[in-house]
Design a protein around this motif. Structure first.
Motif, PDB file in Angstrom:
ATOM      1  N   LEU A 179       1.111  -1.118   0.166  1.00  0.00           N
ATOM      2  CA  LEU A 179      -0.402  -0.449   0.020  1.00  0.00           C
ATOM      3  C   LEU A 179       0.533   1.401  -0.095  1.00  0.00           C
ATOM      4  O   LEU A 179       0.301   2.295  -0.576  1.00  0.00           O
ATOM      5  N   PRO A 180       1.949   1.547   0.650  1.00  0.00           N
ATOM      6  CA  PRO A 180       2.880   2.219   0.432  1.00  0.00           C
ATOM      7  C   PRO A 180       2.821   2.831  -0.388  1.00  0.00           C
ATOM      8  O   PRO A 180       3.238   3.545  -0.970  1.00  0.00           O
ATOM      9  N   ILE A 200       1.807   3.677   5.560  1.00  0.00           N
ATOM     10  CA  ILE A 200       0.977   3.739   4.625  1.00  0.00           C
ATOM     11  C   ILE A 200       0.428   5.646   4.867  1.00  0.00           C
ATOM     12  O   ILE A 200       0.921   6.701   4.414  1.00  0.00           O
ATOM     13  N   GLU A 201       0.402   6.032   6.211  1.00  0.00           N
ATOM     14  CA  GLU A 201      -0.341   7.527   7.037  1.00  0.00           C
ATOM     15  C   GLU A 201       1.152   7.862   6.381  1.00  0.00           C
ATOM     16  O   GLU A 201       1.486   8.976   6.162  1.00  0.00           O
ATOM     17  N   GLN A 202       2.711   7.523   6.517  1.00  0.00           N
ATOM     18  CA  GLN A 202       4.106   8.250   6.153  1.00  0.00           C
ATOM     19  C   GLN A 202       3.906   8.323   4.971  1.00  0.00           C
ATOM     20  O   GLN A 202       4.293   9.551   4.683  1.00  0.00           O
ATOM     21  N   ALA A 203       3.313   7.246   4.185  1.00  0.00           N
ATOM     22  CA  ALA A 203       3.603   7.912   2.332  1.00  0.00           C
ATOM     23  C   ALA A 203       2.490   9.145   2.791  1.00  0.00           C
ATOM     24  O   ALA A 203       2.657   9.518   1.389  1.00  0.00           O
ATOM     25  N   LEU A 205      -0.387  14.344   0.467  1.00  0.00           N
ATOM     26  CA  LEU A 205      -2.157  13.922   0.389  1.00  0.00           C
ATOM     27  C   LEU A 205      -2.714  13.340   0.827  1.00  0.00           C
ATOM     28  O   LEU A 205      -3.946  12.669   0.767  1.00  0.00           O
ATOM     29  N   ALA A 206      -3.079  14.304   2.359  1.00  0.00           N
ATOM     30  CA  ALA A 206      -4.034  14.298   3.252  1.00  0.00           C
ATOM     31  C   ALA A 206      -5.227  14.325   2.926  1.00  0.00           C
ATOM     32  O   ALA A 206      -5.677  13.846   3.819  1.00  0.00           O
ATOM     33  N   GLY A 239     -10.208   2.874   7.834  1.00  0.00           N
ATOM     34  CA  GLY A 239     -10.332   1.274   8.710  1.00  0.00           C
ATOM     35  C   GLY A 239     -10.527   0.227   8.506  1.00  0.00           C
ATOM     36  O   GLY A 239     -10.967   0.386   7.195  1.00  0.00           O
ATOM     37  N   TRP A 240     -11.376  -0.305   9.709  1.00  0.00           N
ATOM     38  CA  TRP A 240     -11.584  -1.692   9.457  1.00  0.00           C
ATOM     39  C   TRP A 240     -13.277  -1.130   9.060  1.00  0.00           C
ATOM     40  O   TRP A 240     -13.972  -0.618   9.544  1.00  0.00           O
ATOM     41  N   VAL A 241     -13.853  -2.281   7.969  1.00  0.00           N
ATOM     42  CA  VAL A 241     -15.559  -1.637   8.001  1.00  0.00           C
ATOM     43  C   VAL A 241     -16.368  -3.394   7.761  1.00  0.00           C
ATOM     44  O   VAL A 241     -15.372  -4.783   6.673  1.00  0.00           O
TER      45      VAL A 241
END
Length: 198
Positions: free
Chosen positions: A70-71, A103-106, A112-113, A120-122
């Motif tokens: 994902l990154p 992923i959040e770091q990427a 891209l915020a 999250g989990w769904v």
């Protein structure tokens, strides 16, 4: 065996072809995803508002683990977005797992915020809504034996962009007709697929 790749692998190991039963992979309730996606589209404005989803987005559904890549998808999405400009679709990632900080770091590193939603989990009952409101599905795994999320996305009627390392890719992606495959190690190729579908 789960599809043609698993069949070929068993044959390579010496299993006689007549002893191999291939598919169907029937662990997915396809009707659940088809009906749920249709229901979401029939009430799209209200569902989008309730979930805070963008008008047009690429959807990635997976466990957030290293093999899901994902990154790299985020970096490819940044390249696509820079080419598409104001017309760019957004990216929604559904799932939880140990790679979330990476992923959040990427996302932050690529600026891209405002364009990537980490949902999250769904749960099983709500996942078809995310498929139904999406514009296309993408799975950028560097390895995946089958990946039932591809079945789910196809059942929901989405164009599917799938890594060529995913076991279901040769069986479920009809290249240029219902989607495209790509090399997950090539962010330019991933970005080009995003551009092409959008």
């Amino acid at each position: 065996a789960a599809g043609s790749r698993s069949t070929a692998y068993l044959e390579k190991l010496g299993m006689p072809k007549e002893r191999i039963v291939t598919g169907p992979v029937d662990s997915v309730d396809l009707r659940h995803f088809e009906a749920g996606a249709d229901a979401a589209r029939n009430d799209a404005a209200a569902k989008r508002a309730a979930l805070g989803l963008p008008e047009r987005y690429f959807l990635a559904v997976s466990r957030l683990s290293p093999e899901k890549n994902l990154p790299s998808l985020v970096r490819a999405f940044a390249r696509y977005k820079s080419r598409a400009g104001a017309a760019a679709w957004e990216l929604v990632i559904v799932g939880e797992g140990p790679s979330r900080p990476d992923i959040e770091q990427a996302i932050v590193a690529c600026g891209l915020a405002q364009s990537v939603t980490m949902a999250g989990w769904v749960g099983f009952d709500d996942t078809p809504t995310y498929y139904g409101l999406a514009s296309a599905f993408i799975l950028a795994s560097v390895r995946d034996t089958w990946a039932v999320v591809v079945n789910e996305a196809a059942a929901a009627g989405l164009p599917i962009l799938v890594s060529n390392r995913v076991g279901s890719a040769p069986d479920l992606v009809d290249e240029g007709r219902n989607g495209f495959t790509f090399d997950p190690s090539d962010t330019d190729q991933i970005a080009a697929c995003l551009w092409r579908v959008a």
